[in-house]
Design a protein around this motif. Sequence first.
Motif, PDB file in Angstrom:
ATOM      1  N   LEU A 290       0.836  -1.207   0.000  1.00 57.56           N
ATOM      2  CA  LEU A 290       0.000   0.000   0.000  1.00 57.56           C
ATOM      3  C   LEU A 290       0.870   1.256   0.000  1.00 57.56           C
ATOM      4  N   VAL A 291       1.887   1.282   0.837  1.00 58.50           N
ATOM      5  CA  VAL A 291       2.787   2.440   0.895  1.00 58.50           C
ATOM      6  C   VAL A 291       3.487   2.630  -0.456  1.00 58.50           C
ATOM      7  N   ALA A 292       3.925   1.548  -1.070  1.00 56.74           N
ATOM      8  CA  ALA A 292       4.577   1.638  -2.379  1.00 56.74           C
ATOM      9  C   ALA A 292       3.619   2.188  -3.423  1.00 56.74           C
ATOM     10  N   LYS A 293       2.379   1.755  -3.403  1.00 56.12           N
ATOM     11  CA  LYS A 293       1.394   2.214  -4.386  1.00 56.12           C
ATOM     12  C   LYS A 293       1.077   3.701  -4.173  1.00 56.12           C
ATOM     13  N   VAL A 294       0.969   4.123  -2.931  1.00 56.83           N
ATOM     14  CA  VAL A 294       0.727   5.543  -2.646  1.00 56.83           C
ATOM     15  C   VAL A 294       1.907   6.379  -3.122  1.00 56.83           C
ATOM     16  N   LEU A 295       3.121   5.886  -2.919  1.00 55.30           N
ATOM     17  CA  LEU A 295       4.298   6.606  -3.414  1.00 55.30           C
ATOM     18  C   LEU A 295       4.348   6.605  -4.938  1.00 55.30           C
ATOM     19  N   ASP A 296       3.772   5.584  -5.560  1.00 61.50           N
ATOM     20  CA  ASP A 296       3.705   5.535  -7.020  1.00 61.50           C
ATOM     21  C   ASP A 296       2.804   6.654  -7.551  1.00 61.50           C
ATOM     22  N   TYR A 297       1.721   6.926  -6.843  1.00 64.95           N
ATOM     23  CA  TYR A 297       0.779   7.977  -7.259  1.00 64.95           C
ATOM     24  C   TYR A 297       1.257   9.377  -6.885  1.00 64.95           C
ATOM     25  N   ASN A 298       2.007   9.473  -5.791  1.00 65.18           N
ATOM     26  CA  ASN A 298       2.544  10.753  -5.317  1.00 65.18           C
ATOM     27  C   ASN A 298       4.056  10.702  -5.473  1.00 65.18           C
ATOM     28  N   ASP A 299       4.636  11.779  -5.845  1.00 59.02           N
ATOM     29  CA  ASP A 299       6.071  11.781  -6.112  1.00 59.02           C
ATOM     30  C   ASP A 299       6.896  11.533  -4.859  1.00 59.02           C
ATOM     31  N   THR A 300       6.762  12.376  -3.872  1.00 61.23           N
ATOM     32  CA  THR A 300       7.554  12.299  -2.643  1.00 61.23           C
ATOM     33  C   THR A 300       6.673  12.662  -1.463  1.00 61.23           C
ATOM     34  N   LEU A 301       6.746  11.846  -0.415  1.00 61.87           N
ATOM     35  CA  LEU A 301       5.950  12.093   0.786  1.00 61.87           C
ATOM     36  C   LEU A 301       6.776  11.828   2.033  1.00 61.87           C
ATOM     37  N   SER A 302       6.416  12.494   3.112  1.00 68.74           N
ATOM     38  CA  SER A 302       7.035  12.231   4.406  1.00 68.74           C
ATOM     39  C   SER A 302       6.304  11.054   5.061  1.00 68.74           C
ATOM     40  N   GLN A 303       6.859  10.557   6.137  1.00 70.52           N
ATOM     41  CA  GLN A 303       6.231   9.448   6.832  1.00 70.52           C
ATOM     42  C   GLN A 303       4.846   9.831   7.351  1.00 70.52           C
ATOM     43  N   SER A 304       4.707  11.030   7.888  1.00 74.30           N
ATOM     44  CA  SER A 304       3.406  11.457   8.399  1.00 74.30           C
ATOM     45  C   SER A 304       2.396  11.620   7.257  1.00 74.30           C
ATOM     46  N   GLN A 305       2.842  12.110   6.112  1.00 72.58           N
ATOM     47  CA  GLN A 305       1.950  12.222   4.962  1.00 72.58           C
ATOM     48  C   GLN A 305       1.524  10.838   4.471  1.00 72.58           C
ATOM     49  N   LEU A 306       2.445   9.875   4.503  1.00 68.07           N
ATOM     50  CA  LEU A 306       2.104   8.506   4.114  1.00 68.07           C
ATOM     51  C   LEU A 306       1.075   7.912   5.069  1.00 68.07           C
ATOM     52  N   ALA A 307       1.239   8.163   6.355  1.00 65.91           N
ATOM     53  CA  ALA A 307       0.270   7.669   7.338  1.00 65.91           C
ATOM     54  C   ALA A 307      -1.108   8.272   7.079  1.00 65.91           C
ATOM     55  N   GLU A 308      -1.123   9.539   6.739  1.00 65.61           N
ATOM     56  CA  GLU A 308      -2.382  10.235   6.440  1.00 65.61           C
ATOM     57  C   GLU A 308      -3.038   9.690   5.173  1.00 65.61           C
ATOM     58  N   GLU A 309      -2.247   9.485   4.144  1.00 66.00           N
ATOM     59  CA  GLU A 309      -2.768   9.006   2.858  1.00 66.00           C
ATOM     60  C   GLU A 309      -3.241   7.554   2.922  1.00 66.00           C
ATOM     61  N   THR A 310      -2.502   6.712   3.632  1.00 66.87           N
ATOM     62  CA  THR A 310      -2.823   5.282   3.674  1.00 66.87           C
ATOM     63  C   THR A 310      -3.809   4.930   4.777  1.00 66.87           C
ATOM     64  N   LEU A 311      -4.007   5.850   5.719  1.00 65.56           N
ATOM     65  CA  LEU A 311      -4.835   5.611   6.908  1.00 65.56           C
ATOM     66  C   LEU A 311      -4.256   4.504   7.793  1.00 65.56           C
ATOM     67  N   LEU A 312      -2.940   4.276   7.675  1.00 69.87           N
ATOM     68  CA  LEU A 312      -2.248   3.303   8.514  1.00 69.87           C
ATOM     69  C   LEU A 312      -1.638   4.011   9.722  1.00 69.87           C
ATOM     70  N   PRO A 313      -1.481   3.297  10.839  1.00 64.58           N
ATOM     71  CA  PRO A 313      -0.800   3.898  11.995  1.00 64.58           C
ATOM     72  C   PRO A 313       0.655   4.228  11.646  1.00 64.58           C
ATOM     73  N   PRO A 314       1.218   5.265  12.245  1.00 69.52           N
ATOM     74  CA  PRO A 314       2.610   5.640  11.965  1.00 69.52           C
ATOM     75  C   PRO A 314       3.599   4.487  12.150  1.00 69.52           C
ATOM     76  N   ARG A 315       3.373   3.664  13.151  1.00 71.47           N
ATOM     77  CA  ARG A 315       4.277   2.533  13.393  1.00 71.47           C
ATOM     78  C   ARG A 315       4.247   1.544  12.223  1.00 71.47           C
ATOM     79  N   THR A 316       3.079   1.302  11.671  1.00 72.44           N
ATOM     80  CA  THR A 316       2.943   0.398  10.532  1.00 72.44           C
ATOM     81  C   THR A 316       3.609   0.982   9.300  1.00 72.44           C
ATOM     82  N   VAL A 317       3.483   2.290   9.111  1.00 71.17           N
ATOM     83  CA  VAL A 317       4.131   2.962   7.979  1.00 71.17           C
ATOM     84  C   VAL A 317       5.641   2.862   8.126  1.00 71.17           C
TER      85      VAL A 317
END
Length: 86
Positions: A28-55
């Motif tokens: 899921l994180v890889a796919k979100v990064l595929d759609y978005n160029d560059t993201l921070s860990q907190s942005q990835l957590a927000e986009e994926t709706l996953l807990p920060p620890r899981t991200v």
Amino acid sequence: MSTTETLSRDEASDRWADVRDLPPSAKLVAKVLDYNDTLSQSQLAEETLLPPRTVRYALTRLEEEDVVESRFSFSDARKRLYSLKI
């Protein structure tokens, strides 16, 4: 099906070969990064709706497979920015 379509499909499947055996969170994180160029860990957590620890775990697994690259943020050196290499 044309040869071009077959090659495109093969290239796409080869592109994701390193990710295929990883946990769903890493995919899921890889796919979100595929759609978005560059993201921070907190942005990835927000986009994926996953807990920060899981991200964090997903990013670690992706970095182990050399699928993701990270760099320091110019605006905030405490943060790292992640982008997909494949």
